[in-house]
Design an enzyme around this catalytic site. Sequence first.
Site, PDB file in Angstrom:
ATOM      1  CB  CYS A 182      -0.930   0.118   1.186  1.00 21.37           C
ATOM      2  SG  CYS A 182      -2.022  -1.272   1.394  1.00 21.37           S
ATOM      3  NE  ARG A 210       4.519   1.522  -0.359  1.00 25.70           N
ATOM      4  CZ  ARG A 210       5.594   1.247   0.355  1.00 25.70           C
ATOM      5  NH1 ARG A 210       6.795   1.452  -0.162  1.00 25.70           N
ATOM      6  NH2 ARG A 210       5.494   0.785   1.577  1.00 25.70           N
ATOM      7  CD1 TRP A 213      -0.850  -6.247  -3.540  1.00 24.41           C
ATOM      8  CD2 TRP A 213      -0.774  -6.947  -1.415  1.00 24.41           C
ATOM      9  NE1 TRP A 213      -0.544  -7.589  -3.546  1.00 24.41           N
ATOM     10  CE2 TRP A 213      -0.490  -8.045  -2.265  1.00 24.41           C
ATOM     11  CE3 TRP A 213      -0.785  -7.153  -0.036  1.00 24.41           C
ATOM     12  CZ2 TRP A 213      -0.217  -9.320  -1.772  1.00 24.41           C
ATOM     13  CZ3 TRP A 213      -0.517  -8.419   0.450  1.00 24.41           C
ATOM     14  CH2 TRP A 213      -0.230  -9.494  -0.417  1.00 24.41           C
ATOM     15  CG  ASN A 244       2.015   0.859   4.028  1.00 26.15           C
ATOM     16  OD1 ASN A 244       1.742  -0.319   3.858  1.00 26.15           O
ATOM     17  ND2 ASN A 244       3.241   1.333   3.910  1.00 26.15           N
ATOM     18  N   GLY A 245      -0.027  -0.930   6.288  1.00 26.53           N
ATOM     19  CA  GLY A 245       0.433  -1.798   7.379  1.00 26.53           C
ATOM     20  C   GLY A 245      -0.684  -2.698   7.850  1.00 26.53           C
ATOM     21  CD  GLU A 250      15.840 -12.734 -10.921  1.00 23.23           C
ATOM     22  OE1 GLU A 250      15.449 -13.357  -9.931  1.00 23.23           O
ATOM     23  OE2 GLU A 250      15.382 -11.628 -11.229  1.00 23.23           O
ATOM     24  CE  LYS A 274      12.146 -10.539 -12.518  1.00 28.03           C
ATOM     25  NZ  LYS A 274      12.959 -10.630 -11.335  1.00 28.03           N
ATOM     26  CD  GLU A 292       8.630 -11.543 -10.213  1.00 27.86           C
ATOM     27  OE1 GLU A 292       9.630 -11.293 -10.907  1.00 27.86           O
ATOM     28  OE2 GLU A 292       8.352 -10.914  -9.184  1.00 27.86           O
ATOM     29  CG  HIS A 350      20.109 -36.211  -9.520  1.00 30.77           C
ATOM     30  ND1 HIS A 350      20.580 -37.469  -9.191  1.00 30.77           N
ATOM     31  CD2 HIS A 350      21.206 -35.472  -9.815  1.00 30.77           C
ATOM     32  CE1 HIS A 350      21.902 -37.473  -9.267  1.00 30.77           C
ATOM     33  NE2 HIS A 350      22.313 -36.262  -9.653  1.00 30.77           N
ATOM     34  CE  LYS A 404      10.509  -2.625  -7.479  1.00 30.20           C
ATOM     35  NZ  LYS A 404      10.819  -3.869  -8.193  1.00 30.20           N
TER      36      LYS A 404
END
Length: 616
Positions: A2, A27, A74, A98-99, A489, A493, A496, A512, A611
């Site tokens: 947020c 955010r 969010w 926010n929180g 990575e 990417k 995502e 394996h 993010k």
Amino acid sequence: MCGIVGYAGRQSAAPIIVDGLRKLEYRGYDSAGVAVHDGRGIEVVRALGKLRALSEAVAKRPLEGTLGIGHTRWATHGRPSEENAHPHVAGKVAVVHNGIIENHVALRRELIAEGVRFSSETDTEIIAHLVDRALRNGARSLFEAVRASLQLVTGAYAIAVLNADEPLTIVAARHGSPLVLGIGENEILCGSDISALLAHTRDMVFLEDGDLVELRGPGPEAGPTARIQTMDGVPVERPTKRIDWSPTMAERGGFKHFMLKEIHEQPDAIAATLRGRIDLENGDVHGGEIGLDPVSARAIRRVYIIACGTSYHAALVGRYWLEALARVPTTVELGSEVSNRPAVFFEDDLVIAVSQSGETFDTLAAVKAAKAAGARVLAVSNVLDSAIPRLAHGELYTRAGPEIGVASTKCFTAQLTALLLVSVYLGRQRGALDADAGRSLLQGACAVPGFINELLGDADYVRTIATSLVDATDVLFLGRGYNYPIALEGALKLKEISYAHAEGYAAGEMKHGPIALIDASLPVVVIAPKDASYFKTLGNVQEVRAREGRVIALATKGDEAMHDLAEHIIWLPEAPEHVLPFLTVVPLQLLAYYVASRKGHDVDQPRNLAKTVTVE
Ligand code: AGP
């Protein structure tokens, strides 16, 4: 998660707040809202969905007034909806937050018993009702009402609050979630990070946890003011810092998406992160920011790196360098896993917390545990004065500039740069590297921006390859040694932003298990530069081909053997081995970007993600 913005000045507040929220949309982006004091009372507009929906709603119902607060959300408590969007209003009070309020269930029950009716499922609405109740019970000002209310609340928050009876005032507070003040000419702002305020000022005040601040907009005779106190009412001064980020750094600058722009900014981000920190003459690194003098550097028995997501992958590359160059045993752990098992820290550990945002909950919690056990902590972060660097004994900031795309790219390579600097520093102090070796490693690092520019020149070819992956539902990424984290990575990417299932694997592990997946429908991206493990990886490529797997290879220019095996090859420049992870990741970022872009996805704001992950 947020983002919040507050504005008190002489200009129309709503467009400024919406513009600031646009910079914070990374955010959270499931709903947004704004509240403006028009001199008579508070008007609120909220909208479900991305900020565009709020802009449209504000265009239909213009808000007059030069003081206001806004929020981009969010969802944590309560699904994304207009009712759950902030600001939340109770009586004459409007709040953005926010929180997470941890004791929200008990407080909600108490307020309901008093006859309060809630109009949302959020924990935030509780704050609005508490402040309203404090004002109705005789609090002398919004400042006092917010102070009294926050004393009842546990959890993490940054809030901004308006009162219809105080048309020049925003009260804001910080406890565990970031909040910055921007001091402009004839205006004063607050926001979750500096990028939201940069269009107005570069003079920022970073609040500390426990700070309560009264922002007063300019009146007919006086300019804007900020009065900061602790929750106990003790006045405090916080320094004003001049920030060297420019407002245009947070703009797309002609690129279709921030992510593409940020991929192209990597040469600059790396060069900036190196700048002023290396001593080529002595083959050494200036260690001041690392916070370890040579004696302490020699006393370190183990490096313990803590990180999440992409930062974790940077940490895994860092482990390779720390062990190879500094010869120091290195453990890498996911922040979330540190709290899920009885991790052991020692006083002679160097704990490195790698976090782009400097706020990630799990990394922060793990750092607190390490610090409590007496370990030295070094933060590698891109955000000045964020929570993790504040806790650390040393801070090595990456200088990537603001990263807006939710999928991290330039911060990853800037983190690699910082970790390479730490590795060379420790290597030199601990006698594992002599001046010549140090110099040659650092010269290699200085050459990275040029190599990346060369790779970016082939972006169009990567776009062509991406076309062949658009319909793939599964993609396997393989790499060895320092390219194993790059395989992880590359897979992260892709998943995502393209929402395809992708897995990164150590190439040596292929036989394996994952080899069972290989058939003509499975694209396998193999990272196989000409390095010490080249022939082993080439063997993997042959095994994939023997099972009709489709190979997309990253190979060193002139590799004839690969030429005959792979369906597509992305050519890498010949470069010193220790800098190869900087180079192999770039085509994989581009590949993910072009696949997602081709699928028409919102590359910068992929679904379900935010993010900055400030929840457990
Ligand atoms: C990266 O693309 C991700 N969005 C995510 O994995 C991120 O790296 C992770 O949440 C850690 O964030 P931090 O670096 O801010 O701590």
